[in-house]
Design a protein around this motif. Structure first.
Motif, PDB file in Angstrom:
ATOM      1  N   PRO A 103       0.820  -1.225   0.000  1.00 42.64           N
ATOM      2  CA  PRO A 103       0.000   0.000   0.000  1.00 42.64           C
ATOM      3  C   PRO A 103       0.849   1.269   0.000  1.00 42.64           C
ATOM      4  N   ARG A 104       1.961   1.245   0.745  1.00 43.04           N
ATOM      5  CA  ARG A 104       2.829   2.436   0.743  1.00 43.04           C
ATOM      6  C   ARG A 104       3.486   2.614  -0.623  1.00 43.04           C
ATOM      7  N   GLY A 105       3.746   1.500  -1.319  1.00 48.13           N
ATOM      8  CA  GLY A 105       4.302   1.599  -2.667  1.00 48.13           C
ATOM      9  C   GLY A 105       3.388   2.425  -3.561  1.00 48.13           C
ATOM     10  N   TRP A 152      17.344  -3.354   0.998  1.00 53.84           N
ATOM     11  CA  TRP A 152      16.516  -4.551   0.827  1.00 53.84           C
ATOM     12  C   TRP A 152      15.410  -4.698   1.865  1.00 53.84           C
ATOM     13  N   ASN A 153      15.365  -3.825   2.857  1.00 51.23           N
ATOM     14  CA  ASN A 153      14.473  -4.141   3.982  1.00 51.23           C
ATOM     15  C   ASN A 153      12.993  -3.845   3.708  1.00 51.23           C
ATOM     16  N   LEU A 154      12.723  -2.739   2.997  1.00 52.22           N
ATOM     17  CA  LEU A 154      11.339  -2.416   2.594  1.00 52.22           C
ATOM     18  C   LEU A 154      11.448  -2.021   1.119  1.00 52.22           C
ATOM     19  N   PRO A 155      11.694  -2.991   0.255  1.00 52.72           N
ATOM     20  CA  PRO A 155      12.179  -2.666  -1.092  1.00 52.72           C
ATOM     21  C   PRO A 155      11.267  -1.752  -1.906  1.00 52.72           C
ATOM     22  N   LEU A 156      10.000  -2.134  -2.052  1.00 56.10           N
ATOM     23  CA  LEU A 156       9.113  -1.308  -2.884  1.00 56.10           C
ATOM     24  C   LEU A 156       8.810   0.021  -2.192  1.00 56.10           C
ATOM     25  N   LEU A 157       8.584  -0.047  -0.885  1.00 58.64           N
ATOM     26  CA  LEU A 157       8.238   1.160  -0.123  1.00 58.64           C
ATOM     27  C   LEU A 157       9.349   2.209  -0.226  1.00 58.64           C
ATOM     28  N   LEU A 158      10.587   1.774   0.013  1.00 59.19           N
ATOM     29  CA  LEU A 158      11.675   2.757   0.061  1.00 59.19           C
ATOM     30  C   LEU A 158      12.078   3.231  -1.324  1.00 59.19           C
ATOM     31  N   MET A 159      11.901   2.373  -2.327  1.00 61.81           N
ATOM     32  CA  MET A 159      12.231   2.782  -3.702  1.00 61.81           C
ATOM     33  C   MET A 159      11.206   3.812  -4.196  1.00 61.81           C
ATOM     34  N   THR A 160       9.911   3.531  -3.984  1.00 61.38           N
ATOM     35  CA  THR A 160       8.890   4.462  -4.480  1.00 61.38           C
ATOM     36  C   THR A 160       8.856   5.756  -3.660  1.00 61.38           C
ATOM     37  N   TRP A 161       9.333   5.691  -2.435  1.00 58.45           N
ATOM     38  CA  TRP A 161       9.439   6.907  -1.607  1.00 58.45           C
ATOM     39  C   TRP A 161      10.360   7.926  -2.283  1.00 58.45           C
ATOM     40  N   LYS A 162      11.255   7.456  -3.129  1.00 61.62           N
ATOM     41  CA  LYS A 162      12.160   8.333  -3.890  1.00 61.62           C
ATOM     42  C   LYS A 162      11.642   8.556  -5.315  1.00 61.62           C
ATOM     43  N   LEU A 251      20.525  11.509   1.622  1.00 67.40           N
ATOM     44  CA  LEU A 251      20.963  10.253   2.239  1.00 67.40           C
ATOM     45  C   LEU A 251      20.059   9.879   3.406  1.00 67.40           C
ATOM     46  N   GLU A 252      19.451   8.690   3.333  1.00 65.39           N
ATOM     47  CA  GLU A 252      18.721   8.143   4.489  1.00 65.39           C
ATOM     48  C   GLU A 252      19.530   6.952   4.978  1.00 65.39           C
ATOM     49  N   LEU A 253      20.100   7.080   6.166  1.00 65.97           N
ATOM     50  CA  LEU A 253      21.123   6.123   6.601  1.00 65.97           C
ATOM     51  C   LEU A 253      20.689   5.339   7.848  1.00 65.97           C
ATOM     52  N   GLN A 284      14.394  -5.475  10.878  1.00 61.52           N
ATOM     53  CA  GLN A 284      15.108  -4.897   9.729  1.00 61.52           C
ATOM     54  C   GLN A 284      14.385  -3.640   9.237  1.00 61.52           C
ATOM     55  N   VAL A 285      14.295  -2.671  10.108  1.00 65.35           N
ATOM     56  CA  VAL A 285      13.687  -1.382   9.789  1.00 65.35           C
ATOM     57  C   VAL A 285      14.647  -0.328  10.336  1.00 65.35           C
ATOM     58  N   CYS A 286      14.982   0.647   9.507  1.00 62.40           N
ATOM     59  CA  CYS A 286      15.959   1.636   9.977  1.00 62.40           C
ATOM     60  C   CYS A 286      15.435   2.381  11.201  1.00 62.40           C
ATOM     61  N   LEU A 287      14.098   2.437  11.351  1.00 67.39           N
ATOM     62  CA  LEU A 287      13.481   3.157  12.459  1.00 67.39           C
ATOM     63  C   LEU A 287      13.305   2.267  13.692  1.00 67.39           C
ATOM     64  N   ALA A 288      13.722   1.004  13.588  1.00 70.47           N
ATOM     65  CA  ALA A 288      13.479   0.027  14.657  1.00 70.47           C
ATOM     66  C   ALA A 288      14.154   0.441  15.960  1.00 70.47           C
ATOM     67  N   TRP A 445       4.687   4.314  17.082  1.00 70.44           N
ATOM     68  CA  TRP A 445       5.911   4.035  16.326  1.00 70.44           C
ATOM     69  C   TRP A 445       5.542   3.805  14.863  1.00 70.44           C
ATOM     70  N   PHE A 446       6.350   4.335  13.965  1.00 73.29           N
ATOM     71  CA  PHE A 446       6.157   4.169  12.519  1.00 73.29           C
ATOM     72  C   PHE A 446       4.743   4.592  12.096  1.00 73.29           C
ATOM     73  N   LEU A 447       4.241   5.650  12.724  1.00 77.32           N
ATOM     74  CA  LEU A 447       2.977   6.254  12.306  1.00 77.32           C
ATOM     75  C   LEU A 447       3.382   7.354  11.339  1.00 77.32           C
ATOM     76  N   ARG A 448       3.185   7.122  10.031  1.00 76.98           N
ATOM     77  CA  ARG A 448       3.792   8.021   9.048  1.00 76.98           C
ATOM     78  C   ARG A 448       2.786   8.994   8.446  1.00 76.98           C
ATOM     79  N   GLU A 449       3.164  10.254   8.441  1.00 80.18           N
ATOM     80  CA  GLU A 449       2.440  11.298   7.720  1.00 80.18           C
ATOM     81  C   GLU A 449       3.363  11.684   6.565  1.00 80.18           C
ATOM     82  N   PRO A 453       8.237  16.202   7.291  1.00 78.12           N
ATOM     83  CA  PRO A 453       9.641  15.958   6.939  1.00 78.12           C
ATOM     84  C   PRO A 453      10.132  14.636   7.492  1.00 78.12           C
ATOM     85  N   PHE A 454      10.883  13.914   6.674  1.00 78.10           N
ATOM     86  CA  PHE A 454      11.452  12.630   7.109  1.00 78.10           C
ATOM     87  C   PHE A 454      12.948  12.649   6.798  1.00 78.10           C
ATOM     88  N   GLY A 455      13.760  12.274   7.786  1.00 79.56           N
ATOM     89  CA  GLY A 455      15.205  12.208   7.547  1.00 79.56           C
ATOM     90  C   GLY A 455      15.936  12.097   8.866  1.00 79.56           C
TER      91      GLY A 455
HETATM   92  O1  6OD Z   1       8.307   5.641   5.864  1.00 79.30           O
HETATM   93  C1  6OD Z   1       9.206   6.107   5.154  1.00 79.30           C
HETATM   94  O2  6OD Z   1       8.985   6.983   4.304  1.00 79.30           O
HETATM   95  C2  6OD Z   1      10.569   5.621   5.303  1.00 79.30           C
HETATM   96  N1  6OD Z   1      11.518   6.225   4.545  1.00 79.30           N
HETATM   97  C3  6OD Z   1      10.819   4.601   6.157  1.00 79.30           C
HETATM   98  C4  6OD Z   1      12.097   4.059   6.363  1.00 79.30           C
HETATM   99  C5  6OD Z   1      12.224   2.878   6.993  1.00 79.30           C
HETATM  100  C6  6OD Z   1      13.494   2.275   7.139  1.00 79.30           C
HETATM  101  O3  6OD Z   1      13.678   1.091   7.097  1.00 79.30           O
END
Ligand code: 6OD
Ligand code: NAD
Length: 484
Positions: A103-105, A152-162, A251-253, A284-288, A445-449, A453-455
């Motif tokens: 859905p996020r994709g 690789w952790n949220l492949p479609l989500l993080l790719m389409t976020w860009k 860069l999202e690191l 395997q979530v950068c926000l974990a 946690w991980f409640l995204r608007e 701004p995200f970074g």
């Molecule tokens: O939710 C997002 O937009 C985002 N960039 C999440 C990042 C998660 C890291 O694994």
């Protein structure tokens, strides 16, 4: 076995070099991936420039936005195909991918397709010595061809976020998915063609980092800007590559995110939240959350409840009934996480639960499984408290005072995210404002608007994306001055 090809100028492209993608569940080969070399990267970048000059660049903003909205519908129509591909590559539970990744994709295109229609421009009236004055206004223009390097952790989500904001702003992209998760980015190529997005707007090249597609793409002089999500060390290498030609980077690191649990919290909510933030997607979530600080009066009870929750998590394959925890993405990553499990035990940690590989049926014995793990009894200087592990594991420590816990939460080179659990709103505001992180959640946690701004702060990243903030990276602002 599936064949996964590059997607260049609207066509699926084979190469002579291949690598094997293995299943995280049982390590069996599931796909043969065609690795792009320098020639394919050149073709992809050229195609992206041609699309910019031609069909894509000539579209009106409204037409472009309309096409991205059609893409959202088309992704939704192929929902099951994306789900299948994402679960096969990552091993994550189908329920998680169905609620989050896919859905996020789609939402990542929707939010920017909508936003781009209503971006205001600035205007200044200037005084001049002749008294006639001048009018100044700003216009936004695409940056050009964007190199998108993904984890690789949220492949479609993080790719389409860009890719979502990049295309909405009128750019074209060359995407380098992680070698561990090549499928959904490739599938998106099919959907782009179905929707009629012009050839060359979206390109996908497969391969690895150094001396492979990742490096060839980021070093390519005709890539105008690079957006990267992944490890801080890789981000540093990419920033060096981008310095050649003074090209901008976003860069999202990595992170080493704390949760702070005050004794006045809603304990059920805090336990549920910390179980999710520490263990979902197998950590395997950068926000974990990898560090939990619990106010001392609640410490023993919290640890006991967290242990019960972790031990109740059902481990298994994506389609297993009620499964909550899948394998790690690869053998290499399993070995990395298990090395921390061994180090923690060697340093004298109390292993509250887990600490090894779970017993699995024979057919899954070669998979990349690890147990959800909770430690106590290590101090803030231990590597377990300092280094990003990126697995289903967390160190829980007691604290006594607000100032103390703020100092300890901030005592890290990272600064991505933090969760605060308290029912005292004044304290929530006070503490949140002092946390050195790009994103602080209170009682969640991980409640995204997606408009916010995200970074990351410190070594967790450079730049902010999300809503209008994405425009700062994906467009160039130009001033037009008209002398009256
Ligand atoms: O939710 C997002 O937009 C985002 N960039 C999440 C990042 C998660 C890291 O694994
Ligand atoms: P990684 O840095 O190993 O790889 C990411 C991508 O970079 C892959 O596609 C890889 O092939 C490519 N790459 C590697 N070396 C390269 C080089 N020298 N030049 C060009 N490309 C190169 O990251 P990963 O293991 O895929 O993902 C996990 C990491 O990503 C964790 O550290 C995690 O915290 C971080 N991450 C951060 C965010 C965020 O939003 N801050 C989101 C997701 C993941």
């Amino acid at each position: 076995m599936k064949e996964i090809r590059n997607f260049i100028n609207g066509e699926f492209v084979e190469t002579a070099r291949h690598f094997t993608k293995r299943s995280p569940m049982d390590y069996s080969p599931i796909a043969r991936v065609h690795e792009a070399g320098k020639a394919e990267i050149d073709r992809a970048v050229e195609a992206a420039h041609a699309a910019l000059r031609g069909p894509w660049g000539n579209l009106s903003l409204s037409e472009r936005s309309g096409m991205l909205s059609a893409l959202v519908d088309a992704i939704t129509l192929r929902f099951d195909d994306f789900l299948e591909a994402e679960c096969a590559d990552t091993g994550k539970p189908r329920s998680l991918a169905a609620h989050l990744d896919i859905p996020r994709g789609a939402a990542n295109f929707k939010v920017f397709a909508d936003l781009i229609r209503s971006v205001p421009a600035e205007f200044f009236e200037s005084a001049t010595p002749d008294g006639r004055g001048a009018l100044n206004y700003s216009i936004r223009r695409p940056v050009g061809v964007i190199g998108v390097v993904c984890p690789w952790n949220l492949p479609l989500l993080l790719m389409t976020w860009k890719v979502g904001p990049a295309l909405a702003c009128g750019n074209t992209v060359v995407v380098k998915p992680s070698e561990e998760t090549p499928q959904t980015a490739t599938l998106l190529g099919e959907v782009m063609n179905q929707v009629g997005i012009p050839a060359g707007v979206y390109n996908v090249v497969h391969g690895f980092g150094p001396d492979s597609a990742g490096a060839f793409l980021t070093e390519h002089p005709k890539v105008n800007a690079i957006t990267f999500t992944g490890e801080t060390r890789t981000g540093t290498a990419i920033m060096k590559a981008a310095a050649q030609g003074a090209r901008p980077v976003s860069l999202e690191l990595g992170g080493k995110n704390p949760a702070i649990v005050f004794a006045d919290c809603d304990l059920d909510a805090a336990i549920e939240g910390c179980l999710r933030s520490s263990f979902s997607n197998s950590g395997q979530v950068c926000l974990a959350t990898e560090r939990i600080y619990v106010e001392r009066p609640l410490f023993e009870k919290f640890v006991q409840r967290l242990k019960e929750g972790a031990e109740a998590l059902k481990i298994g394959c994506p389609d297993d009934e009620g499964v909550e925890l899948g394998p790690l993405v690869s053998r290499e990553h399993q070995e990395k996480v298990l090395s921390y499990y061994r180090k923690a035990a060697g340093m004298g940690a109390t292993v509250v639960t887990g600490g090894g590989v779970p017993p699995m049926p024979e057919r899954l014995a070669q998979g990349c499984w690890v147990q959800p793990t909770i430690w106590t009894g290590l101090d803030d200087d231990s590597i377990i408290a300092r280094e990003e592990i990126f697995g289903p594991c967390v160190l829980v420590q007691p604290f006594d005072a607000e100032d103390e816990v703020i100092r300890r939460a901030n005592d890290t080179e990272y600064g991505l995210a933090c969760s605060i659990w308290t029912q005292n709103l004044s304290r929530a505001h006070r503490v949140a404002a002092q946390i050195e992180a790009g994103l602080v959640w209170v009682n969640s946690w991980f409640l995204r608007e997606l408009r916010a701004p995200f970074g990351g702060s410190k070594q967790s990243g450079i730049g902010r994306e999300g809503g209008v903030h994405s425009l700062e990276f994906y467009t160039e602002l130009r001033n037009i001055c008209i002398k009256l």
